[in-house]
Design a protein around this motif. Structure first.
Motif, PDB file in Angstrom:
ATOM      1  N   LYS A 298      24.161  65.263  53.953  1.00 24.53           N
ATOM      2  CA  LYS A 298      23.228  66.153  54.643  1.00 24.53           C
ATOM      3  C   LYS A 298      22.277  66.757  53.621  1.00 24.53           C
ATOM      4  CE  LYS A 298      25.722  67.373  58.836  1.00 24.53           C
ATOM      5  NZ  LYS A 298      26.194  68.480  59.728  1.00 24.53           N
ATOM      6  N   LEU A 299      20.990  66.601  53.884  1.00 24.02           N
ATOM      7  CA  LEU A 299      19.964  67.017  52.935  1.00 24.02           C
ATOM      8  C   LEU A 299      19.880  68.527  52.788  1.00 24.02           C
ATOM      9  CD1 LEU A 299      17.455  66.292  51.189  1.00 24.02           C
ATOM     10  CD2 LEU A 299      16.097  66.375  53.296  1.00 24.02           C
ATOM     11  N   VAL A 411      17.470  72.777  50.109  1.00 19.40           N
ATOM     12  CA  VAL A 411      17.293  71.330  50.123  1.00 19.40           C
ATOM     13  C   VAL A 411      17.911  70.770  48.842  1.00 19.40           C
ATOM     14  CG1 VAL A 411      15.638  69.437  50.197  1.00 19.40           C
ATOM     15  CG2 VAL A 411      15.173  71.553  51.453  1.00 19.40           C
ATOM     16  N   TYR A 415      22.354  65.059  47.528  1.00 19.10           N
ATOM     17  CA  TYR A 415      23.207  65.317  48.687  1.00 19.10           C
ATOM     18  C   TYR A 415      24.086  64.130  49.075  1.00 19.10           C
ATOM     19  CZ  TYR A 415      19.641  62.698  51.274  1.00 19.10           C
ATOM     20  OH  TYR A 415      18.781  61.732  51.723  1.00 19.10           O
ATOM     21  N   GLN A 416      23.788  62.946  48.528  1.00 22.26           N
ATOM     22  CA  GLN A 416      24.552  61.764  48.942  1.00 22.26           C
ATOM     23  C   GLN A 416      25.804  61.534  48.104  1.00 22.26           C
ATOM     24  OE1 GLN A 416      21.284  58.972  48.641  1.00 22.26           O
ATOM     25  NE2 GLN A 416      21.073  58.901  50.878  1.00 22.26           N
TER      26      GLN A 416
END
Length: 459
Positions: A298-299, A411, A415-416
């Protein structure tokens, strides 16, 4: 990261302030406290100052303020020459010891009253003469030399106690102490002895330590009130009730320059006691209330702060506080964003977390969004991000029944791949709260810094 430092210059030296060169804590520091004012300068300052607030507006501070808050007020006003120079000359140990010494004095005098009373108790209401005679017996029996030095003032103490005005039938107890302190202070403000010139009398009877004299004068005054207004069947009120009267009287002399009702709260503690209510929403992660949650793939991670103003046990005599965020370029929110102690390196865990690429802040009120500009500051060679927000598009005021919600969205840059940020595996929760800080305008006039720490997690 956000670091808050509060330094207070004061009555002798600050609580929790960094050590500075100067006299030892136990020394009297009148010149430093009173700003070096001479007697003539103090008189000039008093002649040009605003009159002190009415008694009713000082009593909330005298009754409920902490010793630290009272000392802060006294320190500030001593610098301006607004308080009695003998009070300002008291050292920090004397100020710190006064309340415990006053409590012991009240208990001792109450026990002496019982020991010198006739077995059958008081046969009839006191006359001024009979009360003065009884007080003389008590004072002569006291081990405190300052109390014994007050024997020739027994008549003044008796007259004062007999003149205290309270609602008909009221007796002195812990719950009614403020009413009796209020009655005594009305007399003091009218220059009625002995409290009408407390510090001059305390200075005269003390043995080189004015704190001893203040304890004696206030202790005997409260004891006299306890004799005039005892519970049914008792010679005197209980010692704790007598102490509560004395404590409020003493606190009043520290609190007096400030209007505790009209003046807006000036510290975070005062703001909360006046009704400010700020609470991060949370979600349980591994049994912990996490306020900011980073989710794999989730970014954006978001946190929400609920803001309101409510009734508390401290603000029952006034409307809950209003506080606001001004429109324009002022920075009002700052946070250091870390997740957890998660990477083992050279024998120690390092504090690392997802890198924040950018952030956005919105304050919602009445279904309207008020936006702010945020910037991310990443200190060189460190693995956390400071987020600083300001330049609100429109001012927002929080008041009773007019809440608002502050939302911050982060942000993420990576995030991955959040697994690497947990010590073992997801989910994980930070070991320490993260720093968050707001700057609000209390009652629209006074800037107050409020710490709003939060807990982050990765799921």
């Amino acid at each position: 990261m956000v670091v808050g430092v509060v330094a207070v210059v004061g009555l002798s030296s600050a609580v929790g302030a960094p050590a500075v060169a100067g006299p030892a804590r136990s020394e009297v520091m009148a010149p430093a406290v009173a700003g070096g004012h001479s007697a003539a300068q103090r008189a000039l300052l008093r002649a040009n100052e605003e009159p002190p607030p009415p008694l009713e507006n000082v009593l909330p501070g005298a009754e409920d303020a902490t010793p630290e808050e009272l000392r802060f007020v006294a320190e500030s006003e001593c610098e301006k020459g607004k308080l009695d120079h003998r009070l300002c000359a008291m050292s920090e140990p004397q100020i710190n010891q006064l309340q415990p010494h006053l409590e012991k004095e009240a208990q001792d005098l109450a026990e002496l009253a019982k020991s010198v009373a006739p077995p059958e108790g008081r046969a009839a209401p006191w006359t001024a003469d009979s009360l003065a005679t009884f007080l003389t017996k008590i004072m002569n029996a006291s081990p405190n030399p300052a109390v014994r030095n007050l024997v020739n003032k027994a008549g003044e103490f008796a007259d004062m106690a007999s003149s205290v005005s309270v609602p008909a039938g009221l007796v002195l107890s812990q719950s009614t102490a403020v009413e009796f302190a209020k009655g005594a202070l009305y007399l003091a403000l009218n220059r009625t002895p002995p409290l009408g010139d407390l510090f001059a009398l305390a200075d005269a009877v003390a043995s080189g330590n004015i704190e001893q004299g203040v304890v004696a004068v206030i202790g005997v005054a409260a004891t006299a009130i306890g004799l005039v207004f005892p519970p049914a069947g008792a010679v005197i009120a209980v010692g704790l009730a007598i102490y509560n009267v004395g404590k409020i009287i003493w606190n009043f002399f520290l609190a007096r320059p400030r209007d505790w009702i009209a003046d807006p709260p000036g510290t975070a503690k005062e703001l909360f006691e006046s009704g400010a209510n700020l609470t991060w929403t949370h979600r349980n992660v591994k049994g912990m209330p996490a306020n900011l949650i980073f989710s794999e793939n989730k970014l954006v991670a978001t946190q929400s702060l609920l803001m309101n103003s409510v009734w508390t046990k401290y603000n029952s005599d006034r409307t809950p506080v209003t506080y606001s965020f001004p429109e324009g370029g002022v920075d009002f929110y700052e946070a250091g964003v870390i997740t957890a102690r998660i990477e083992y390196s050279q024998g120690e865990w390092s504090e690392l977390g997802p890198k924040v690429l950018s952030a956005a802040l919105v304050i919602w009120q009445d279904d309207k969004a008020h936006t702010a500009d945020c910037r991310v500051v990443r200190p060189q060679n460190l693995h956390y991000s400071d987020v600083i927000c300001g330049n609100l598009s429109r001012s927002v005021t929080i008041a009773h029944n007019k809440p608002a919600t502050l939302e911050v969205a982060y942000v993420l840059e990576e995030y991955q791949s959040l697994d690497s940020y947990c010590e073992t595996s997801r989910p994980c929760v930070a070991e320490e709260m993260h720093n968050g800080q707001l700057k609000v305008l209390s009652e629209g006039t006074r800037t107050v810094k409020v710490e709003v720490p939060f807990l982050a997690a990765i799921i």
